[in-house]
Motif scaffolding. Structure first.
Motif, PDB file in Angstrom:
ATOM      1  N   SER A 138       0.809  -1.039   0.061  1.00  0.00           N
ATOM      2  CA  SER A 138       0.171  -0.061   0.179  1.00  0.00           C
ATOM      3  C   SER A 138       0.859   1.224  -0.072  1.00  0.00           C
ATOM      4  O   SER A 138       2.150   1.180   0.516  1.00  0.00           O
ATOM      5  CB  SER A 138      -0.888   0.184   1.094  1.00  0.00           C
ATOM      6  OG  SER A 138      -0.325   0.215   2.339  1.00  0.00           O
ATOM      7  N   TYR A 149      -4.297   3.271  -2.606  1.00  0.00           N
ATOM      8  CA  TYR A 149      -3.768   2.263  -3.710  1.00  0.00           C
ATOM      9  C   TYR A 149      -3.278   1.039  -2.989  1.00  0.00           C
ATOM     10  O   TYR A 149      -2.628   1.090  -2.142  1.00  0.00           O
ATOM     11  CB  TYR A 149      -2.606   3.151  -4.358  1.00  0.00           C
ATOM     12  CG  TYR A 149      -3.056   4.286  -5.387  1.00  0.00           C
ATOM     13  CD1 TYR A 149      -3.883   4.378  -6.490  1.00  0.00           C
ATOM     14  CD2 TYR A 149      -2.754   5.393  -4.644  1.00  0.00           C
ATOM     15  CE1 TYR A 149      -4.163   5.422  -6.974  1.00  0.00           C
ATOM     16  CE2 TYR A 149      -3.097   6.537  -5.101  1.00  0.00           C
ATOM     17  CZ  TYR A 149      -3.529   6.661  -6.337  1.00  0.00           C
ATOM     18  OH  TYR A 149      -3.870   7.995  -6.982  1.00  0.00           O
ATOM     19  N   ASN A 151      -1.662  -3.125  -4.033  1.00  0.00           N
ATOM     20  CA  ASN A 151      -1.001  -4.100  -4.842  1.00  0.00           C
ATOM     21  C   ASN A 151      -1.299  -5.216  -4.101  1.00  0.00           C
ATOM     22  O   ASN A 151      -0.566  -5.549  -3.026  1.00  0.00           O
ATOM     23  CB  ASN A 151       0.404  -3.721  -5.060  1.00  0.00           C
ATOM     24  CG  ASN A 151       1.051  -4.796  -6.120  1.00  0.00           C
ATOM     25  OD1 ASN A 151       1.179  -5.878  -5.822  1.00  0.00           O
ATOM     26  ND2 ASN A 151       1.168  -4.275  -7.463  1.00  0.00           N
ATOM     27  N   PHE A 155      -0.539  -7.389  -8.342  1.00  0.00           N
ATOM     28  CA  PHE A 155      -1.735  -6.933  -9.166  1.00  0.00           C
ATOM     29  C   PHE A 155      -2.365  -5.925  -8.609  1.00  0.00           C
ATOM     30  O   PHE A 155      -2.359  -5.697  -7.336  1.00  0.00           O
ATOM     31  CB  PHE A 155      -2.552  -7.878  -9.611  1.00  0.00           C
ATOM     32  CG  PHE A 155      -1.802  -9.237 -10.331  1.00  0.00           C
ATOM     33  CD1 PHE A 155      -1.720  -9.051 -11.925  1.00  0.00           C
ATOM     34  CD2 PHE A 155      -1.515 -10.305  -9.610  1.00  0.00           C
ATOM     35  CE1 PHE A 155      -1.029 -10.167 -12.391  1.00  0.00           C
ATOM     36  CE2 PHE A 155      -0.817 -11.289 -10.415  1.00  0.00           C
ATOM     37  CZ  PHE A 155      -0.600 -11.059 -11.714  1.00  0.00           C
ATOM     38  N   GLU A 156      -3.051  -5.135  -9.380  1.00  0.00           N
ATOM     39  CA  GLU A 156      -3.793  -3.801  -8.860  1.00  0.00           C
ATOM     40  C   GLU A 156      -4.842  -4.693  -7.573  1.00  0.00           C
ATOM     41  O   GLU A 156      -5.571  -5.705  -8.034  1.00  0.00           O
ATOM     42  CB  GLU A 156      -4.680  -3.107  -9.515  1.00  0.00           C
ATOM     43  CG  GLU A 156      -5.465  -1.978  -8.956  1.00  0.00           C
ATOM     44  CD  GLU A 156      -6.492  -1.490 -10.096  1.00  0.00           C
ATOM     45  OE1 GLU A 156      -7.217  -0.723  -9.700  1.00  0.00           O
ATOM     46  OE2 GLU A 156      -6.309  -1.823 -11.362  1.00  0.00           O
ATOM     47  N   THR A 158      -8.682  -4.294  -6.131  1.00  0.00           N
ATOM     48  CA  THR A 158      -9.841  -3.325  -6.145  1.00  0.00           C
ATOM     49  C   THR A 158     -10.321  -3.087  -4.995  1.00  0.00           C
ATOM     50  O   THR A 158     -10.051  -3.972  -4.050  1.00  0.00           O
ATOM     51  CB  THR A 158     -10.655  -4.050  -7.349  1.00  0.00           C
ATOM     52  OG1 THR A 158     -10.892  -5.429  -6.915  1.00  0.00           O
ATOM     53  CG2 THR A 158     -10.167  -4.084  -8.649  1.00  0.00           C
ATOM     54  N   SER A 170      -9.506   4.787 -15.255  1.00  0.00           N
ATOM     55  CA  SER A 170      -8.326   5.801 -15.576  1.00  0.00           C
ATOM     56  C   SER A 170      -8.875   7.089 -16.188  1.00  0.00           C
ATOM     57  O   SER A 170      -8.103   7.824 -16.489  1.00  0.00           O
ATOM     58  CB  SER A 170      -7.552   5.129 -16.758  1.00  0.00           C
ATOM     59  OG  SER A 170      -8.072   4.669 -17.884  1.00  0.00           O
ATOM     60  N   TYR A 664       5.967  -2.881  -8.498  1.00  0.00           N
ATOM     61  CA  TYR A 664       5.398  -2.332  -7.067  1.00  0.00           C
ATOM     62  C   TYR A 664       5.294  -3.765  -6.315  1.00  0.00           C
ATOM     63  O   TYR A 664       4.614  -3.700  -5.318  1.00  0.00           O
ATOM     64  CB  TYR A 664       4.225  -1.797  -7.429  1.00  0.00           C
ATOM     65  CG  TYR A 664       3.958  -0.703  -8.250  1.00  0.00           C
ATOM     66  CD1 TYR A 664       4.960   0.347  -8.497  1.00  0.00           C
ATOM     67  CD2 TYR A 664       2.787  -0.521  -9.021  1.00  0.00           C
ATOM     68  CE1 TYR A 664       4.772   1.236  -9.857  1.00  0.00           C
ATOM     69  CE2 TYR A 664       2.714   0.454  -9.957  1.00  0.00           C
ATOM     70  CZ  TYR A 664       3.701   1.129 -10.274  1.00  0.00           C
ATOM     71  OH  TYR A 664       3.665   2.229 -11.226  1.00  0.00           O
ATOM     72  N   THR A 665       6.348  -4.767  -6.572  1.00  0.00           N
ATOM     73  CA  THR A 665       5.990  -5.854  -5.686  1.00  0.00           C
ATOM     74  C   THR A 665       7.333  -6.452  -4.840  1.00  0.00           C
ATOM     75  O   THR A 665       8.161  -7.004  -5.604  1.00  0.00           O
ATOM     76  CB  THR A 665       5.500  -7.032  -6.806  1.00  0.00           C
ATOM     77  OG1 THR A 665       4.566  -6.572  -7.343  1.00  0.00           O
ATOM     78  CG2 THR A 665       5.163  -8.396  -5.672  1.00  0.00           C
TER      79      THR A 665
END
Length: 771
Positions: A138, A149, A151, A155-156, A158, A170, A664-665
């Motif tokens: 986060s 936001y 991850n 992955f994103e 939701t 977007s 981002y991981t």
């Protein structure tokens, strides 16, 4: 604006599904309401003649006047998945099955962060509330005042509120942001979840559960203040209305004024959330949920150049408070509200029905002057161009441009569920059939300044603000509409100690986009997904499980030939163990997963198709997640987690991306939080808390050319129950929370030549009174 709205209402694909959803909602509501009314009427008629109408009907033949002795029965109501729970350990969740199921019986990795836990850390956003949760990244873009936001497993992630999707795209900045003080708990469901929730990325989702009216009176007032001149007040009031047990209320409200760690950026909020519960009978519950929120803030998410943050710069490191916009122009204002209800009726011991509905509207006005690093990053190769982000050879000054966005978004979500609890032979069934629908409509007006304006060049090491420039004109418009309707079936079967979970679903999705009066671009998709799981319950409290689950997520856009993209698809195998030790309020979990996603966009290899993509990409994520939570009688609350995530690009047309990590991981993450309160002696009521958070470095692009260093953060807390000093202060609690106690400067991520600082040290003092 009115013309755009009128033309949007004429869109046929969305309206067709919308009409179906309205018919489903009305039919279901009227049918359930009619049955509930009949049952209530029957109960009233039975009462008039001295009969009791219960789920299990019994007739008593009284043949004499003998008086039996009075027997008092004291029982305890079973806690449901939406009831408040004290401590860090929550045993039930709706997110993993949409039924009232214990967490250990759900064959999927789930974390629940109860309000007692994130309140103990004085979390000021959902991002901060989930900071100790495994498998979650986060705050990827720093201390954002605009959105949260997440991850999940690469992955994103939701976002959902009370089980239904918070839609976004977007094409809009009008996205609903949830206030943590109004939440009872936050549930993180990891892995593909399309069988229950429809279109979603394969990493999972974050489901935030609102505070609801309580049967026991509850009252709370809290004042909070500290770093960055933060001043905040909040109230939480709940209980029966006028002593009635069939009508309950709750009122949650919060107001604050605050600066941030970035110069010229404020974080002001006004929030109120009234809710009511009506229980005309033991079998029927209707809860009205609503909130209004207004944010007056700016953009604390600063796009700082890679050279001067992670990489060296001859002029030194850019300070964390540096603001790259224009103080008299920049700002982000959001006004949002949501209204809805949760309805439930049990017809008898076998059948029950539920309906969850919400309408939400968000309006936002976003103004900003942003860095222009166009010449500093090569998006084709995904690599930094040394010195290209600056307009001078001394690497001090950058180009900027101005932008203005006015957005409006409407979301309507509906979930109808019918449940049957029955037995066939020696097998117990919890069968669920559902139809859900969601509609999303977003409108945007935007405008931009010219690029490379001399008056917008900024020396980031000695900024001078206030130069006059031509403000953006709102001369461009875009409208986007999305609809989804899905039908799902699930059965949870119990035989001896075995539990099997089987679910299937079919979805129909339509989307359309129209820009500046151009022709509408429609897109239609449908998908079939399924999930299976198997668990075994040992007497010791150990529950091993295996599950397979799928996801799909529509992809907006077309190929060079104008062919719409297909949805991405995901599949996951997960093995895990959940353990609830007997005699202890604790829950330990371990999950091992292997997840793949297909139809990922990758560059079109045809040299004449520059800027277009095709769907030949594939990515993989696998790893392990460990978590433990406990609330012990000795006064100790704790949560601990560890995450190992190995991500790879397995197929791509870009050779430099093959075998690389996803963005981002971090490969490794770990967290530990302990909070101990003295139970006796001279220090009774005194509590001390402390935490550690570790995250390895992560990449901001698939070429893995931009990587942030890893970091370790220290958090601390001290609190005291003032009622232990004198009975007149019963219910008062004084606390001080320190986040990033050592004030470590770190970076959350970098991408596109820009980097983002994480939260600096924050000290917050609070005084809370409960009665």
């Amino acid at each position: 604006m009115n013309e755009r709205m009128s033309s949007a209402c004429e869109k046929k694909p969305g309206n067709g599904i919308l009409r179906k959803a309205v018919v489903i909602a009305l039919t279901t509501t009227l049918a359930v309401g009619d049955l509930a009314a009949k049952e209530t009427q029957n109960e009233a008629e039975a009462a008039d003649v001295g009969q009791s109408n219960t789920d299990v009907k019994q007739d008593f033949d009284i043949k004499d006047e003998a008086v039996l002795p009075t027997v008092s029965v004291v029982g305890q109501k079973e806690i449901s998945a939406v009831d408040p729970v004290e401590g860090y350990v929550v045993n039930k969740s709706l997110s993993g099955s949409k039924t009232d199921t214990p967490l250990i019986e759900v064959p999927q990795s789930i974390s629940v962060i109860n309000k007692d836990e994130f309140a103990a850390r004085a979390a000021q956003s959902i991002t901060q509330a989930v900071a100790y949760t495994p498998g979650v990244v986060s705050g990827m873009f720093g201390p954002s005042t605009r959105d949260d936001y997440f991850n999940l497993r690469g992955f994103e992630g939701t976002q959902y509120l009370d089980g239904t999707r918070l839609m976004s795209s977007s094409s809009t900045y009008a996205q609903l942001r949830v206030e943590p003080y109004g939440m009872e708990r936050i549930e993180v469901l990891r892995g593909p979840s399309s069988v229950l929730y429809g279109q979603n990325p394969p990493g999972g989702l974050v489901n935030m559960m609102s505070k609801r009216p309580t049967e026991m009176p509850f009252h709370e007032v809290q004042f909070l203040g500290g770093s960055y001149d933060r001043v905040q007040g909040s109230i939480d009031l709940s209980g029966p209305v006028a002593g009635r047990d069939d009508f309950l209320y709750r009122l949650v409200a919060l107001g604050r004024g605050s600066d941030t760690q970035v110069d010229f950026v404020e974080d002001n909020r006004y929030y109120v959330a009234p809710s009511f519960t009506w229980k005309p009978s033991d079998a029927t519950t209707l809860t009205f949920l609503s909130h209004y929120q207004k944010d007056e803030t700016g953009n604390s998410m600063q796009f700082l150049p890679y050279e001067g943050t992670v990489l060296g710069n001859p002029n030194g490191q850019i300070p964390t408070n540096r603001f790259l916009g224009e103080p008299d122009f920049d700002g982000y204002d959001r006004e949002q509200y949501a209204v809805g209800y949760a309805f439930e009726h049990r017809f008898n011991q076998t059948f029950s029905a539920r309906q969850n509905l919400r309408y939400a509207n968000v309006e936002s006005d976003y103004r900003g002057v942003f860095p222009d690093f166009f010449y500093g990053f090569n998006y084709d190769t995904g690599r930094l161009i040394p010195g290209g982000s600056f307009v001078d050879g001394h690497m001090r000054s950058i180009n900027r441009y101005g932008a203005h966005y006015k957005d409006n978004a409407d979301t309507f979500t509906l979930d109808n569920q019918a449940q049957a609890d029955f037995v066939t032979g020696s097998i117990e069934h919890t069968a669920l059939v559902g139809v859900d629908y969601r509609h999303f409509n977003a409108e945007r007006l935007s405008g931009f300044t010219d690029f490379e304006l001399p008056e917008l060049v900024l020396d980031i090491y000695n900024p001078v603000y206030g130069k006059r420039f031509a403000r953006p004109v709102l001369d461009s418009g875009i409208n986007q509409e999305q609809d989804q309707i899905g039908v799902y079936v699930q059965d949870q079967l119990k035989w001896n100690r075995w539990i099997a979970t089987i679910g299937i679903r079919h979805d129909w999705v339509s989307a359309s986009t129209r820009s500046d009066g151009s022709a509408e671009i429609p897109q239609e998709d449908e998908a079939f997904t399924y999930r299976t799981g198997l668990s075994y319950l040992f007497d010791s409290g150990v529950v091993p499980y295996y599950s397979y689950s799928e996801s799909f997520d529509p992809t907006v856009g077309t190929t060079f030939a104008g062919i719409p993209f297909k949805p991405t698809t995901g599949q996951q195998h997960e093995f895990g163990v959940k353990y609830q030790p007997q005699g202890y309020n604790a829950l330990l979990t371990a999950a091992f997963f292997h997840l793949t996603q297909q139809n990922v966009l990758t560059a079109d290899p045809d040299p004449t198709h520059v800027g277009y993509s095709i769907q030949t990409g594939e990515v993989r994520s696998q790893g392990v997640e460990l978590e433990g939570k406990a609330t012990l009688d000795i006064g100790l609350d704790m949560t601990a987690s560890y995450t190992y995530t190995d991500t790879k690009v397995t197929q791509s047309n870009i050779t430099s991306e093959l075998g690389n990590n996803l963005t981002y991981t971090p490969e490794h993450q770990a967290a530990l939080w302990l909070d101990y309160t003295h139970q006796q002696g001279d220090f009774k009521g005194l509590g001390l808390g402390g935490g550690l958070r570790y995250a390895a470095g992560n990449y901001g692009d698939l070429s893995n050319s931009q990587k942030t260093p890893g970091y370790v953060l220290v958090d601390a807390a001290v609190h005291y129950d003032l009622g232990k000093v004198h009975h007149s202060m019963e219910g008062m609690r004084l606390g001080v929370n320190m986040s990033n106690l050592l004030d470590h400067e770190y970076f959350t991520t970098c991408y596109g030549g820009s980097c983002f600082y994480g939260d600096r040290r924050s000290v917050l003092a609070s005084l809370r009174y409960n009665w």
